[in-house]
Motif scaffolding. Structure first.
Motif, PDB file in Angstrom:
ATOM      1  N   ILE A   8       0.863  -1.178   0.000  1.00  0.00           N
ATOM      2  CA  ILE A   8       0.000   0.000   0.000  1.00  0.00           C
ATOM      3  C   ILE A   8       0.899   1.228   0.000  1.00  0.00           C
ATOM      4  N   ASP A   9       0.363   2.328  -0.449  1.00  0.00           N
ATOM      5  CA  ASP A   9       1.111   3.578  -0.465  1.00  0.00           C
ATOM      6  C   ASP A   9       0.724   4.420   0.744  1.00  0.00           C
ATOM      7  N   MET A  10       1.730   5.097   1.304  1.00  0.00           N
ATOM      8  CA  MET A  10       1.507   6.005   2.425  1.00  0.00           C
ATOM      9  C   MET A  10       2.510   7.132   2.299  1.00  0.00           C
ATOM     10  N   GLU A  11       2.121   8.304   2.722  1.00  0.00           N
ATOM     11  CA  GLU A  11       3.031   9.438   2.668  1.00  0.00           C
ATOM     12  C   GLU A  11       4.263   9.142   3.515  1.00  0.00           C
ATOM     13  N   THR A  12       5.429   9.459   2.977  1.00  0.00           N
ATOM     14  CA  THR A  12       6.701   9.114   3.598  1.00  0.00           C
ATOM     15  C   THR A  12       6.833   9.632   5.023  1.00  0.00           C
ATOM     16  N   GLU A  13       6.507  10.885   5.251  1.00  0.00           N
ATOM     17  CA  GLU A  13       6.657  11.456   6.595  1.00  0.00           C
ATOM     18  C   GLU A  13       5.715  10.799   7.597  1.00  0.00           C
ATOM     19  N   LYS A  14       4.510  10.469   7.167  1.00  0.00           N
ATOM     20  CA  LYS A  14       3.566   9.802   8.055  1.00  0.00           C
ATOM     21  C   LYS A  14       4.057   8.393   8.398  1.00  0.00           C
ATOM     22  N   LEU A  15       4.584   7.711   7.405  1.00  0.00           N
ATOM     23  CA  LEU A  15       5.121   6.372   7.631  1.00  0.00           C
ATOM     24  C   LEU A  15       6.309   6.419   8.583  1.00  0.00           C
ATOM     25  N   ARG A  16       7.189   7.381   8.379  1.00  0.00           N
ATOM     26  CA  ARG A  16       8.352   7.535   9.250  1.00  0.00           C
ATOM     27  C   ARG A  16       7.908   7.796  10.698  1.00  0.00           C
ATOM     28  N   ALA A  17       6.921   8.659  10.882  1.00  0.00           N
ATOM     29  CA  ALA A  17       6.405   8.954  12.227  1.00  0.00           C
ATOM     30  C   ALA A  17       5.745   7.715  12.829  1.00  0.00           C
ATOM     31  N   LEU A  18       4.977   7.006  12.047  1.00  0.00           N
ATOM     32  CA  LEU A  18       4.317   5.798  12.538  1.00  0.00           C
ATOM     33  C   LEU A  18       5.336   4.772  13.011  1.00  0.00           C
ATOM     34  N   ARG A  19       6.344   4.516  12.196  1.00  0.00           N
ATOM     35  CA  ARG A  19       7.387   3.559  12.584  1.00  0.00           C
ATOM     36  C   ARG A  19       8.103   4.013  13.857  1.00  0.00           C
ATOM     37  N   PHE A  20       8.357   5.315  13.970  1.00  0.00           N
ATOM     38  CA  PHE A  20       9.034   5.862  15.147  1.00  0.00           C
ATOM     39  C   PHE A  20       8.237   5.565  16.420  1.00  0.00           C
ATOM     40  N   TYR A  21       6.940   5.852  16.408  1.00  0.00           N
ATOM     41  CA  TYR A  21       6.118   5.666  17.596  1.00  0.00           C
ATOM     42  C   TYR A  21       5.802   4.194  17.869  1.00  0.00           C
ATOM     43  N   LEU A  22       5.718   3.404  16.838  1.00  0.00           N
ATOM     44  CA  LEU A  22       5.537   1.968  17.047  1.00  0.00           C
ATOM     45  C   LEU A  22       6.767   1.367  17.732  1.00  0.00           C
ATOM     46  N   GLU A  23       7.935   1.822  17.325  1.00  0.00           N
ATOM     47  CA  GLU A  23       9.169   1.344  17.938  1.00  0.00           C
ATOM     48  C   GLU A  23       9.205   1.695  19.423  1.00  0.00           C
ATOM     49  N   LYS A  24       8.719   2.874  19.788  1.00  0.00           N
ATOM     50  CA  LYS A  24       8.657   3.279  21.197  1.00  0.00           C
ATOM     51  C   LYS A  24       7.750   2.347  21.997  1.00  0.00           C
ATOM     52  N   LYS A  25       6.753   1.793  21.340  1.00  0.00           N
ATOM     53  CA  LYS A  25       5.834   0.844  21.984  1.00  0.00           C
ATOM     54  C   LYS A  25       6.344  -0.596  21.870  1.00  0.00           C
ATOM     55  N   GLU A  26       7.565  -0.740  21.374  1.00  0.00           N
ATOM     56  CA  GLU A  26       8.225  -2.044  21.203  1.00  0.00           C
ATOM     57  C   GLU A  26       7.425  -2.991  20.315  1.00  0.00           C
ATOM     58  N   THR A  27       6.946  -2.445  19.216  1.00  0.00           N
ATOM     59  CA  THR A  27       6.264  -3.255  18.210  1.00  0.00           C
ATOM     60  C   THR A  27       6.723  -2.772  16.839  1.00  0.00           C
ATOM     61  N   SER A  28       6.215  -3.377  15.799  1.00  0.00           N
ATOM     62  CA  SER A  28       6.595  -2.976  14.442  1.00  0.00           C
ATOM     63  C   SER A  28       5.345  -2.825  13.582  1.00  0.00           C
ATOM     64  N   LEU A  29       5.518  -2.135  12.491  1.00  0.00           N
ATOM     65  CA  LEU A  29       4.419  -1.948  11.559  1.00  0.00           C
ATOM     66  C   LEU A  29       3.951  -3.301  11.030  1.00  0.00           C
ATOM     67  N   GLU A  30       4.902  -4.173  10.719  1.00  0.00           N
ATOM     68  CA  GLU A  30       4.551  -5.482  10.185  1.00  0.00           C
ATOM     69  C   GLU A  30       3.712  -6.278  11.186  1.00  0.00           C
ATOM     70  N   THR A  31       4.114  -6.265  12.452  1.00  0.00           N
ATOM     71  CA  THR A  31       3.370  -6.983  13.491  1.00  0.00           C
ATOM     72  C   THR A  31       1.960  -6.437  13.619  1.00  0.00           C
ATOM     73  N   GLU A  32       1.842  -5.118  13.663  1.00  0.00           N
ATOM     74  CA  GLU A  32       0.527  -4.495  13.796  1.00  0.00           C
ATOM     75  C   GLU A  32      -0.359  -4.782  12.586  1.00  0.00           C
ATOM     76  N   LEU A  33       0.219  -4.743  11.398  1.00  0.00           N
ATOM     77  CA  LEU A  33      -0.566  -5.026  10.193  1.00  0.00           C
ATOM     78  C   LEU A  33      -1.003  -6.486  10.149  1.00  0.00           C
ATOM     79  N   GLU A  34      -0.121  -7.402  10.547  1.00  0.00           N
ATOM     80  CA  GLU A  34      -0.494  -8.819  10.581  1.00  0.00           C
ATOM     81  C   GLU A  34      -1.650  -9.042  11.547  1.00  0.00           C
ATOM     82  N   ASP A  35      -1.586  -8.411  12.726  1.00  0.00           N
ATOM     83  CA  ASP A  35      -2.673  -8.530  13.696  1.00  0.00           C
ATOM     84  C   ASP A  35      -3.978  -7.963  13.134  1.00  0.00           C
TER      85      ASP A  35
END
Length: 86
Positions: A8-35
């Motif tokens: 899927i396409d997502m704006e680069t800055e939004k994706l970067r911010a999402l990955r940053f905050y997911l990492e703070k929660k000790e998870t990943s985008l892939e894990t969240e998307l799979e769930d």
């Protein structure tokens, strides 16, 4: 079961911010998307269809394990209890 990738396409800055905050929660985008995809699957795919797919997976797994056991058995040796060597 064979897996397929989706993209899927997502704006680069939004994706970067999402990955940053997911990492703070000790998870990943892939894990969240799979769930999330698992929840969508449960919500929209009828239970009978899910049961059918699961039964097909079990049949394939059973066949694979039987083939693996047979290939690990030395020639002339029985591959299960009660079988005679030929």
């Amino acid at each position: 079961m064979k897996k397929t990738s989706i993209s899927i396409d997502m704006e680069t800055e939004k994706l970067r911010a999402l990955r940053f905050y997911l990492e703070k929660k000790e998870t990943s985008l892939e894990t969240e998307l799979e769930d999330f995809l698992a929840k969508l699957y449960e919500k929209y795919v009828p239970s009978q269809t899910r049961e059918y797919i699961e039964s097909m997976e079990e049949a394939v797994d059973s066949t694979r394990s039987r083939i693996k056991r047979q290939s690990n058995t030395p020639a002339g040796m029985p591959d299960s209890v009660g079988e005679k060597a030929v």
